[in-house]
Write a protein that holds these residues in place. Structure first.
Motif, PDB file in Angstrom:
ATOM      1  N   ASN A  85       0.849  -1.184   0.000  1.00  0.00           N
ATOM      2  CA  ASN A  85       0.000   0.000   0.000  1.00  0.00           C
ATOM      3  C   ASN A  85       0.887   1.238   0.000  1.00  0.00           C
ATOM      4  OD1 ASN A  85      -2.342  -1.609   0.275  1.00  0.00           O
ATOM      5  ND2 ASN A  85      -1.860  -1.834   2.457  1.00  0.00           N
ATOM      6  N   TYR A  90       0.144   4.615   1.360  1.00  0.00           N
ATOM      7  CA  TYR A  90      -0.664   5.625   2.030  1.00  0.00           C
ATOM      8  C   TYR A  90       0.202   6.836   2.331  1.00  0.00           C
ATOM      9  CZ  TYR A  90      -3.958   1.813   2.885  1.00  0.00           C
ATOM     10  OH  TYR A  90      -4.833   0.770   2.735  1.00  0.00           O
ATOM     11  N   GLY A 129     -12.901   1.144   6.062  1.00  0.00           N
ATOM     12  CA  GLY A 129     -12.887   0.180   4.974  1.00  0.00           C
ATOM     13  C   GLY A 129     -12.865  -1.239   5.485  1.00  0.00           C
ATOM     14  N   ARG A 130     -12.589  -2.162   4.580  1.00  0.00           N
ATOM     15  CA  ARG A 130     -12.712  -3.569   4.934  1.00  0.00           C
ATOM     16  C   ARG A 130     -11.695  -4.397   4.152  1.00  0.00           C
ATOM     17  NH1 ARG A 130     -18.385  -6.489   4.003  1.00  0.00           N
ATOM     18  NH2 ARG A 130     -18.060  -5.416   2.058  1.00  0.00           N
ATOM     19  N   LEU A 177      -8.623  -6.081   2.527  1.00  0.00           N
ATOM     20  CA  LEU A 177      -7.310  -5.557   2.147  1.00  0.00           C
ATOM     21  C   LEU A 177      -7.272  -4.031   2.144  1.00  0.00           C
ATOM     22  CD1 LEU A 177      -6.218  -7.973  -0.719  1.00  0.00           C
ATOM     23  CD2 LEU A 177      -5.113  -7.672   1.505  1.00  0.00           C
ATOM     24  N   ASP A 178      -8.453  -3.407   2.056  1.00  0.00           N
ATOM     25  CA  ASP A 178      -8.495  -1.945   2.023  1.00  0.00           C
ATOM     26  C   ASP A 178      -8.555  -1.320   3.413  1.00  0.00           C
ATOM     27  OD1 ASP A 178      -8.512  -1.940  -0.759  1.00  0.00           O
ATOM     28  OD2 ASP A 178     -10.676  -2.286  -0.796  1.00  0.00           O
ATOM     29  N   SER A 179      -8.552  -2.156   4.456  1.00  0.00           N
ATOM     30  CA  SER A 179      -8.658  -1.600   5.815  1.00  0.00           C
ATOM     31  C   SER A 179      -7.473  -0.708   6.128  1.00  0.00           C
ATOM     32  CB  SER A 179      -8.661  -2.717   6.864  1.00  0.00           C
ATOM     33  OG  SER A 179      -9.682  -3.619   6.604  1.00  0.00           O
ATOM     34  N   VAL A 180      -7.767   0.385   6.802  1.00  0.00           N
ATOM     35  CA  VAL A 180      -6.700   1.282   7.240  1.00  0.00           C
ATOM     36  C   VAL A 180      -7.212   2.016   8.471  1.00  0.00           C
ATOM     37  CG1 VAL A 180      -7.462   2.966   5.511  1.00  0.00           C
ATOM     38  CG2 VAL A 180      -5.218   3.229   6.516  1.00  0.00           C
ATOM     39  N   ASN A 186     -11.378  10.312   6.587  1.00  0.00           N
ATOM     40  CA  ASN A 186      -9.984  10.345   6.136  1.00  0.00           C
ATOM     41  C   ASN A 186      -9.326  11.682   6.434  1.00  0.00           C
ATOM     42  OD1 ASN A 186     -11.026   8.004   5.147  1.00  0.00           O
ATOM     43  ND2 ASN A 186     -10.880   8.568   2.993  1.00  0.00           N
ATOM     44  N   THR A 211     -18.104   2.602   6.739  1.00  0.00           N
ATOM     45  CA  THR A 211     -17.235   2.218   5.615  1.00  0.00           C
ATOM     46  C   THR A 211     -17.072   0.709   5.531  1.00  0.00           C
ATOM     47  OG1 THR A 211     -15.273   2.539   7.009  1.00  0.00           O
ATOM     48  CG2 THR A 211     -15.874   4.362   5.542  1.00  0.00           C
ATOM     49  N   ASN A 221     -20.722  -2.118   2.251  1.00  0.00           N
ATOM     50  CA  ASN A 221     -20.765  -1.539   0.913  1.00  0.00           C
ATOM     51  C   ASN A 221     -22.028  -0.735   0.662  1.00  0.00           C
ATOM     52  OD1 ASN A 221     -18.322  -2.360  -0.084  1.00  0.00           O
ATOM     53  ND2 ASN A 221     -19.086  -4.376  -0.698  1.00  0.00           N
TER      54      ASN A 221
END
Lengths: 582, 167
Positions: free
Chosen positions: A130, A132, A171-172, A174-177, A183, B72, B75
């Motif tokens: 990633n 970021y 997010g959820r 692999l996109d979790s951050v 943001n 988030t 979906n």
């Protein structure tokens, strides 16, 4: 408690019903590695590093969240367990930046340690890395999501211990951050900069924003008179990093080290803590006598201040108008002391060494200065000072003890206990007794306000007055007290709040390899207090001189100009929008 | 003895009647109501306005960070208003093998937005959907609820023009 038997790796040991496998194992010195686990919080069981094999269970189970049964056979390092743990760490490394040599946490990283312990010597998986952006928006804390392993410890400490909830998983999959909502940058978020997340982070994903470069360049600048001040908690928190018994007081060594680094004057924040006691105790007595806003709430902890500004703006008038000792020190150093030395305030560069990340934020608040200069120019955490000493190859333990400079190095025992929860209340009570009754109490120890309990309550009789006090540490506990005040179920005259669990000894700027060390640090502060010849702020001879020769009297005109401050409500702007069509 | 005056700003009272009614059907501090409140808010506005998430935070006593985290995770929730025409590009198996991906690419490049986004003029919102149940027409796209089947990437420009002309 019902005693049962659990068989660890073939050896029967005693355990208690209700314990988790992890707890039972640890009580017998059997190590099970963990990553997401946090002592005293409900297990989250998300990282799976702590898996063990249990006879009769088809799958490996997370030991942090799995209760023991009588006769249970557990294998903590079977082939299957070792392979699973190793794979988990290899997967965590698959999208890790691999910048270990350049990372702040190099040598002090839990991920590194796990990789080393499990013997990972090759890269089996390569994942998408990633990219970021690194959030350097705040002056206190830096976030680098690229190094995050999503263990969730920062999220939990922020929400469950501090009651702030400034960051969460966004997010959820692999996109979790881990991010502030929408943001946003940390600087624009509800973050109070307490730094407990930094202590919780196993990697370099959360760290303080370093001021080392600024400090070095001030030291190199011949025009600048660089003055250091050391907070009470710092002197008892470095020992463990230098191979000494945790909690050892090394004040003299730190002073000697700072002198070697090139600071022109080395002073003690404790001097200013004594001044804070003078102002705050007088403010308390005045409010009681004149029917002012009560309870009076302490204002030394800058994360707590921002917390009230954001979450309880209608209670701002309860906060003491006193600046914190760090800020009072800066104001006095650049006026009273600079005058004595014949220095211009703008040539004085005040560096604070603090157990705290929020102090960095506090120092930059626009109201914390006058005539175009700030009270404090740079703030270093305890960790940064340790790094600064390493960079310069200064081994403080080899140096002879140094002495604080005069006069801002003189302090009472009341000041040093500011570094632990209950200390501010105790110091204020010692002086309040004198202010109300005209004489000192025979016993200056107020044991009722000592100890690490989240909320302590005490009724203290002074003359014919009964003072109802609360002493709070950890902001989620502060929430409980403030909600109680809001709905009228609680009432006090004085409330001390320290944002961090344990107070400054557990501050967000402190070394944090072992949380249990904060007990030893606090104990050490009480010892320093006990052996001081002057144990009350109002008997500090240099403080008396400051009032006699410069300030006049506590709460006087000059005090108000230099030592007191105002607060700003930080009600979220989103709630003032009448229409929802934004 | 000090009792704190409670001058809680009533942010809810400033809101539209519909949103007031929505919130008042749940008890203040009822954390379990978070997801229903988010769903009903989206039902009202077509998306989750930032200010309503702050309102929910205050009403339910849940940090706004947590609310954003929950929102988030699913979906179903969106954070921007939907354009006048919602474009749904079918990504089901039949459409996929007959070039649905190319149709999406063509739409993205023609509109200058990615799936999940809305054009600056708020006319089109582009999204993908698992199956529209019109496999015989693959590859298929719906625009504002109207079906357009057996598309080729070159058809996309004219198709969008037709909707723009209606304005």
């Amino acid at each position: 408690m019902t005693k049962i038997t659990v068989i660890f790796n073939g050896l029967p040991v005693e355990a208690e019903l209700g314990q988790t496998i992890l707890e039972a194992a640890r009580s017998h010195g059997i190590k099970i590695p963990t990553l997401c686990h946090m002592e005293n919080l409900v297990p989250s069981g998300s990282c799976r590093i702590c898996v063990v094999e249990v006879e009769g269970e088809r799958n490996l189970v997370p030991s942090c969240a799995f209760p023991v049964r009588d006769g249970m056979a557990v294998y903590t390092h079977s082939e299957r367990v070792r392979r699973a743990r190793k794979s988990i760490v290899e997967l965590l490394l698959a999208n890790h930046p691999d910048e270990c040599l350049y990372c702040l946490r190099n040598g002090d990283c839990e991920l590194q340690k796990l990789a080393m312990d499990f013997g990972i010597r090759e890269r089996r998986f390569t994942g998408n890395k990633n990219r970021y952006h690194i959030d350097s928006s705040s002056v206190a804390i830096e976030r680098d999501p690229n190094k995050c392993v999503l263990c969730g410890r920062c999220v939990r400490v922020c929400d469950e211990i501090q009651g702030v909830g400034a960051i969460d998983f966004v997010g959820r999959g692999l996109d979790s951050v881990v991010l502030p909502p929408f943001n946003a940058d940390l600087a624009d978020s509800d973050c109070v900069f307490c730094g407990q997340c930094v202590l919780a982070c196993p990697t370099g994903a959360l760290r303080e924003k370093s001021a080392l470069r600024t400090v070095w360049s001030a030291i190199l600048n011949n025009k600048k008179k660089v003055i250091a001040q050391i907070a009470p908690a710092v002197r008892v928190s470095m020992a463990e990093e230098l191979g000494l018994e945790p909690g050892t007081d090394i004040t003299g060594k730190i002073v000697a080290g700072l002198r070697l680094l090139g600071f022109d004057k080395i002073f003690d924040t404790n001097f200013a803590a004594d001044v804070t006691v003078m102002e705050e105790a007088n403010e308390l007595v005045e409010r009681i006598k004149n029917g002012g806003t009560l309870p009076l709430m302490s204002s030394c902890s800058p994360a707590w201040i921002k917390f009230v500004e954001r979450n309880y703006p209608e209670m701002l008038s309860h906060l003491s108008s006193c600046k914190s000792p760090q800020q009072m020190f800066g104001a006095i150093a650049k006026t009273y002391y600079a005058e004595q030395q014949g220095w211009q305030p703008e040539d004085v560069f005040v560096v604070s060494i603090m157990p705290c990340t929020a102090k960095k934020f506090e120092a930059t608040r626009p109201e914390m200065g006058r005539d175009g200069y700030q009270d404090v120019d740079a703030v270093l955490t305890t960790r940064e000072l340790l790094r600064m000493l390493s960079t310069a190859s200064v081994e403080v333990m080899r140096l002879a003890d140094g002495e604080f400079d005069h006069p801002l190095g003189e302090s009472s025992g009341a000041a040093v206990i500011f570094g632990t929860t209950g200390g501010v209340a105790e110091a204020a009570l010692r002086t309040a007794v004198y202010l109300i009754t005209g004489k000192d109490s025979e016993k200056v120890d107020f044991n009722v306000v000592r100890g690490f309990k989240g909320i302590k309550e005490a009724e203290v009789n002074i003359g014919d007055l009964t003072l109802k006090c609360a002493v709070v540490n950890g902001l989620s506990n502060a929430r409980i007290v403030l909600d109680g005040l809001r709905d009228g179920s609680l009432s006090y005259d004085f409330i001390e709040v320290m944002s961090c669990p344990g107070g400054c000894v557990g501050g967000g700027g402190q070394p944090a390899k072992d949380r249990s060390n904060i007990q030893a640090r606090a104990q050490s502060l009480y010892v320093i207090d006990a052996v001081k010849s002057v144990r009350t702020a109002h008997h500090n001879p240099e403080v008396k001189k400051l009032y006699k020769n410069f300030l006049g009297k506590p709460l006087g005109e000059l005090s108000h100009k230099l030592l007191h401050t105002k607060y700003v409500p930080r009600y979220p702007k989103e709630l003032n929008v009448a229409s929802t069509k934004d | 003895m000090g009792k704190v005056c409670c001058c809680n700003k009533d942010s809810l009272a400033k809101q539209d009647e519909a949103i007031q009614k929505l919130f008042r059907s749940y008890a203040p501090g009822e954390k379990e109501a978070l997801i229903p409140i988010l769903q009903e808010t989206q039902g009202l506005y077509g998306y989750l306005p930032k200010s309503i998430l702050y309102l929910a935070s205050e009403y339910l006593n849940v940090p706004v960070g947590k609310i954003y985290g929950v929102a988030t995770f699913y979906n179903q929730f969106r954070f921007d208003p939907v354009g006048k025409y919602l474009i749904q590009v079918c990504a089901g198996t039949a459409c996929h093998v007959r070039g649905g991906g190319l149709i999406l690419q063509a739409l993205e490049s023609e509109l200058g937005i990615k799936a999940g986004e809305t054009t600056k003029n708020s006319l089109f919102t582009l999204s993908t959907v698992a199956c529209l149940g019109a496999c015989s027409m693959a590859p298929v796209v719906t625009i504002g609820g109207e079906f357009h089947g057996r598309l080729q990437p070159k058809d996309v420009v004219k198709l969008l023009r037709d909707y723009e002309m209606k304005e």
